[in-house]
Design a protein around this motif. Structure first.
Motif, PDB file in Angstrom:
ATOM      1  N   TYR A 154      60.893-127.645 -41.277  1.00 46.48           N
ATOM      2  CA  TYR A 154      59.468-128.015 -41.214  1.00 46.48           C
ATOM      3  C   TYR A 154      58.913-127.884 -39.807  1.00 46.48           C
ATOM      4  O   TYR A 154      57.693-127.816 -39.625  1.00 46.48           O
ATOM      5  N   GLN A 210      64.365-134.732 -30.360  1.00 46.43           N
ATOM      6  CA  GLN A 210      63.672-135.161 -31.581  1.00 46.43           C
ATOM      7  C   GLN A 210      63.581-136.688 -31.643  1.00 46.43           C
ATOM      8  O   GLN A 210      63.234-137.298 -30.663  1.00 46.43           O
ATOM      9  N   SER A 211      64.001-137.280 -32.750  1.00 45.65           N
ATOM     10  CA  SER A 211      63.776-138.723 -32.887  1.00 45.65           C
ATOM     11  C   SER A 211      64.606-139.579 -31.945  1.00 45.65           C
ATOM     12  O   SER A 211      64.326-140.773 -31.810  1.00 45.65           O
ATOM     13  N   ASN A 261      58.219-142.305 -37.614  1.00 43.66           N
ATOM     14  CA  ASN A 261      57.266-141.529 -36.811  1.00 43.66           C
ATOM     15  C   ASN A 261      56.004-142.317 -36.470  1.00 43.66           C
ATOM     16  O   ASN A 261      55.540-142.301 -35.324  1.00 43.66           O
ATOM     17  N   GLU A 271      56.131-127.658 -32.774  1.00 45.90           N
ATOM     18  CA  GLU A 271      55.820-129.003 -33.311  1.00 45.90           C
ATOM     19  C   GLU A 271      54.318-129.254 -33.315  1.00 45.90           C
ATOM     20  O   GLU A 271      53.771-129.778 -34.277  1.00 45.90           O
ATOM     21  N   ASN A 288      52.101-135.955 -38.727  1.00 50.81           N
ATOM     22  CA  ASN A 288      52.056-136.884 -37.596  1.00 50.81           C
ATOM     23  C   ASN A 288      50.618-137.093 -37.127  1.00 50.81           C
ATOM     24  O   ASN A 288      50.213-138.206 -36.780  1.00 50.81           O
ATOM     25  N   TYR A 293      53.986-137.415 -27.695  1.00 50.32           N
ATOM     26  CA  TYR A 293      55.010-137.550 -28.739  1.00 50.32           C
ATOM     27  C   TYR A 293      55.662-136.188 -29.025  1.00 50.32           C
ATOM     28  O   TYR A 293      56.890-136.080 -29.097  1.00 50.32           O
ATOM     29  N   TYR A 351      67.446-144.036 -39.930  1.00 51.42           N
ATOM     30  CA  TYR A 351      66.396-144.088 -40.936  1.00 51.42           C
ATOM     31  C   TYR A 351      66.838-144.862 -42.160  1.00 51.42           C
ATOM     32  O   TYR A 351      67.551-145.838 -42.053  1.00 51.42           O
ATOM     33  N   VAL A 407      66.213-134.793 -35.975  1.00 50.89           N
ATOM     34  CA  VAL A 407      66.276-133.699 -36.944  1.00 50.89           C
ATOM     35  C   VAL A 407      66.818-132.391 -36.371  1.00 50.89           C
ATOM     36  O   VAL A 407      66.998-131.428 -37.113  1.00 50.89           O
TER      37      VAL A 407
HETATM   38  O1  DON Z   1      58.008-135.876 -35.641  1.00 53.07           O
HETATM   39  C1  DON Z   1      58.942-135.330 -36.221  1.00 53.07           C
HETATM   40  O2  DON Z   1      58.961-135.198 -37.441  1.00 53.07           O
HETATM   41  C2  DON Z   1      60.077-134.797 -35.394  1.00 53.07           C
HETATM   42  N1  DON Z   1      59.610-134.359 -34.118  1.00 53.07           N
HETATM   43  C3  DON Z   1      61.123-135.853 -35.171  1.00 53.07           C
HETATM   44  C4  DON Z   1      61.665-136.443 -36.449  1.00 53.07           C
HETATM   45  C5  DON Z   1      63.099-136.753 -36.421  1.00 53.07           C
HETATM   46  O3  DON Z   1      63.861-136.364 -35.576  1.00 53.07           O
HETATM   47  C6  DON Z   1      63.581-137.519 -37.571  1.00 53.07           C
HETATM   48  N2  DON Z   1      65.003-137.522 -37.583  1.00 53.07           N
HETATM   49  N3  DON Z   1      65.854-137.664 -38.271  1.00 53.07           N
END
Ligand code: DON
Length: 306
Positions: free
Chosen positions: A26, A62-63, A115, A160, A167, A191, A242, A260
């Motif tokens: 994604y 990432q997260s 998020n 992103e 988001n 972010y 999560y 992710v």
């Molecule tokens: O905002 C997002 O969807 C990604 N930049 C980060 C999400 C993420 O890493 C979730 N992880 N498991």
């Protein structure tokens, strides 16, 4: 068996899981990652790094960046202000879920690891503009990892920003209900940039050690207030993986945060930091081989905190 052998064997035993998951698509730039890669790096109490598997390819936080932005927002604003904008409870929903923002009455996002909660937290970081706020976040991350070269991967950031509509929708909703006070687009831009910070397993392992030592950096200096380091680790246990955090606590039992990109940051209190990369993800967005690998390491080295 020495630590090197333990890590090599864990890589060998768990690489098979890579074929059971999928790389994130994604965010288009993330789809270029090698689904078969699996690497682990461990930073012991004395700062020694031990690695095994595919540890040389960089990836984005990432997260995992949500832990660092939370630390900085708490340092900048204190607990009372931060927790007036975001809650402390696990959700049981996917990390990018929108549904509870409205159904629980318009109210703060449930925690800083989803998020919506992370975007609210990022909007609290102080600085005159996005560049200054990003630089402050990078300074914290570089200190935690003892690596001044850490920077943003601009291709991932652009990818992103161009595709982050979910988001964006959440951030505008947060503005509407008074959770974000400042400029929505600035909060989103920071972010997207924090998620695109490029690191390696070795960086993650040192960051994990900094959390494991309650905030003392790899060179012995205090980087994070001990109470904030403790709070960050607590969120890692309750929400870091999560809506798989409960199962992870039972199977692995180590405070950890996933991203992710297939990355996992783990902090074993008073013992070590661990960094894992395995871009192939399970259905909930966690590295499928990475979680199995940590389960084996936890069992072999008795790392569970419970
Ligand atoms: O905002 C997002 O969807 C990604 N930049 C980060 C999400 C993420 O890493 C979730 N992880 N498991």
């Amino acid at each position: 068996m020495n630590l090197h052998d333990v890590l090599n064997r864990a890589i060998e035993n768990n690489r098979k899981w890579c074929s059971k998951g999928n790389v994130a698509t994604y965010i288009p730039e993330l789809s270029k990652a090698n689904p078969c890669a699996l690497g682990v790096s461990l930073c012991t109490w004395d700062g020694k790094i031990i690695t095994a598997g595919d540890c040389d390819t960089p990836f984005t936080l990432q997260s995992i960046s949500k832990i660092c932005s939370l630390i900085l927002a708490l340092q900048d604003n204190g607990r009372e202000k931060v927790f007036s904008k975001v809650g402390m409870e696990p959700t049981g929903d996917p990390f990018n879920s929108i549904v509870k923002l409205e159904t629980l009455e318009p109210s703060p996002p449930l925690n800083p690891m989803i998020n919506a909660g992370a975007i609210a937290v990022t909007s609290l970081i102080k600085g005159s503009d996005v560049d200054e706020r990003l630089e402050r976040l990078l300074t914290l991350i570089r200190a935690m990892a003892d690596n001044n070269q850490i920077d943003v991967d601009w291709e991932v950031y652009t990818s992103e920003r161009e595709t982050g509509n979910r988001n964006r929708a959440m951030a505008y909703f947060l503005k509407d209900i008074g959770i974000i006070d400042g400029q929505v687009e600035e909060a989103l831009d920071l972010y997207f940039k924090q998620c695109a910070i490029k690191i390696t397993c070795q960086d993650l392992a040192r960051m994990g050690l900094t959390l494991a030592t309650q905030g003392i950096g790899p060179c012995g200096e205090i980087i994070i207030d001990p109470a904030i380091a403790k709070l960050a680790k607590t969120f890692m246990v309750t929400c870091g993986m999560y809506n798989a955090s409960g199962e992870f606590a039972i199977r692995v039992g180590i405070p950890a945060k996933s991203g992710v990109s297939g990355s996992i940051l783990a902090a074993v209190p008073h013992r070590m930091g661990i960094g894992v990369i395995g871009p192939s993800l399970d259905k909930k967005g966690n590295s499928i081989a990475g979680v199995h690998l940590l389960e084996e390491l936890s069992r072999e080295m008795k790392l569970s905190i419970f």
